[in-house]
Scaffold this motif. Structure first.
Motif, short mmCIF file in Angstrom:
data_model
loop_
_atom_site.label_atom_id
_atom_site.label_comp_id
_atom_site.label_asym_id
_atom_site.label_seq_id
_atom_site.Cartn_x
_atom_site.Cartn_y
_atom_site.Cartn_z
N PHE A 1 -5.21 6.19 -0.18
CA PHE A 1 -4.45 4.96 0.04
C PHE A 1 -4.76 4.00 -1.09
N THR B 1 -3.90 0.15 -2.34
CA THR B 1 -3.31 -1.16 -2.07
C THR B 1 -3.22 -1.91 -3.39
N ALA C 1 1.59 0.92 -6.74
CA ALA C 1 0.51 1.62 -6.04
C ALA C 1 0.69 3.13 -6.12
N THR D 1 0.84 -1.20 0.00
CA THR D 1 0.00 0.00 0.00
C THR D 1 0.87 1.24 0.00
N LYS E 1 -8.63 1.26 -3.83
CA LYS E 1 -8.43 2.64 -3.37
C LYS E 1 -9.28 2.91 -2.13
N LEU F 1 -4.05 -1.66 5.88
CA LEU F 1 -4.77 -1.95 4.64
C LEU F 1 -4.12 -3.12 3.91
N THR F 2 -2.79 -3.18 3.95
CA THR F 2 -2.09 -4.33 3.37
C THR F 2 -2.47 -5.60 4.13
N GLU G 1 -1.29 2.38 6.15
CA GLU G 1 -0.89 1.67 4.92
C GLU G 1 -0.74 0.18 5.22
N ALA H 1 4.45 -1.37 -3.41
CA ALA H 1 4.04 -0.18 -2.66
C ALA H 1 4.64 1.07 -3.28
N THR I 1 -1.90 6.93 -6.70
CA THR I 1 -2.25 7.82 -5.59
C THR I 1 -2.27 9.26 -6.01
N ILE J 1 -5.67 -2.86 -8.10
CA ILE J 1 -5.54 -2.00 -6.93
C ILE J 1 -6.89 -1.86 -6.23
N SER K 1 0.44 5.77 0.02
CA SER K 1 -0.52 6.83 0.28
C SER K 1 0.01 8.15 -0.22
#
Length: 178
Positions: free
Chosen positions: A57, A59, A173, A46, A76, A96-97, A93, A169, A177, A74, A48
């Motif tokens: 964020f 992932t 990802a 993840t 969001k 969420l992972t 982060e 990440a 963002t 992904i 951000s």
């Protein structure tokens, strides 16, 4: 963030929108079945980005068959405030992972491992990694969190990767963002 609310977020990539996790898992299985003798890395990470009035964020889930391509998507999550504290942001982060990694239940992991199992002697491999958008470099502001975050990833039973190896990440990802 309440656990229940997070599951409503769907997954997407350039080909498909609003995928459920079941659909994502099906895509991963299909991808692995194309070449079950492959060297697979399943990576979740993840990143951000703080914007004016919110923090985004992203992932990423990436299944890579080394040297043979990838399939990725992904999810969001938008937090409606500026998250300026680095530790809070990195911790979220990671949460969420963790949440996405936890969707890969033991049954689901077994299903993926069973794809490569008959081909182990031909060199097939499968690993699962948690990518953390932090680095241990001297000038890196995040280095003080490395031990804490790496421990959290390890406790989930996946292999932690930090920068420069945490590309899910830090680059995949990260692109979403902005």
């Amino acid at each position: 963030m309440k656990k229940s609310q997070a599951y409503h977020h769907s997954f997407q990539n350039l080909q498909e929108n609003r995928m459920s996790f079941d659909q994502v898992f099906t895509r991963i299985v299909e991808f692995m079945n194309i070449d079950p003798r492959g060297n697979f890395r399943l990576m979740v990470g993840t990143d951000s980005q703080v914007h004016k009035s919110q923090t985004t964020f992203i992932t990423g889930i990436v299944i890579q068959n080394e040297g043979k391509g990838v399939w990725a998507c992904i999810r969001k999550v938008i937090i409606p405030r500026k998250m300026t504290h680095l530790h809070d942001r990195i911790s979220l982060e990671l949460s969420l992972t963790e949440e996405v990694v936890s969707l890969f239940t033991e049954e689901r992991k077994s299903e993926l491992i069973n794809i490569v199992l008959p081909h182990l002697y031909q060199g097939a491999t499968f690993t699962m990694e948690g990518h953390i958008d932090i680095g241990a470099g001297k000038r890196n502001k995040t280095r003080e969190f490395v031990k804490e975050m790496v421990t959290r990833i390890e406790s989930m039973g996946v292999e932690p990767k930090i920068k420069p190896n945490a590309f899910v990440a830090s680059s995949y990802a990260n692109r979403y963002t902005k």
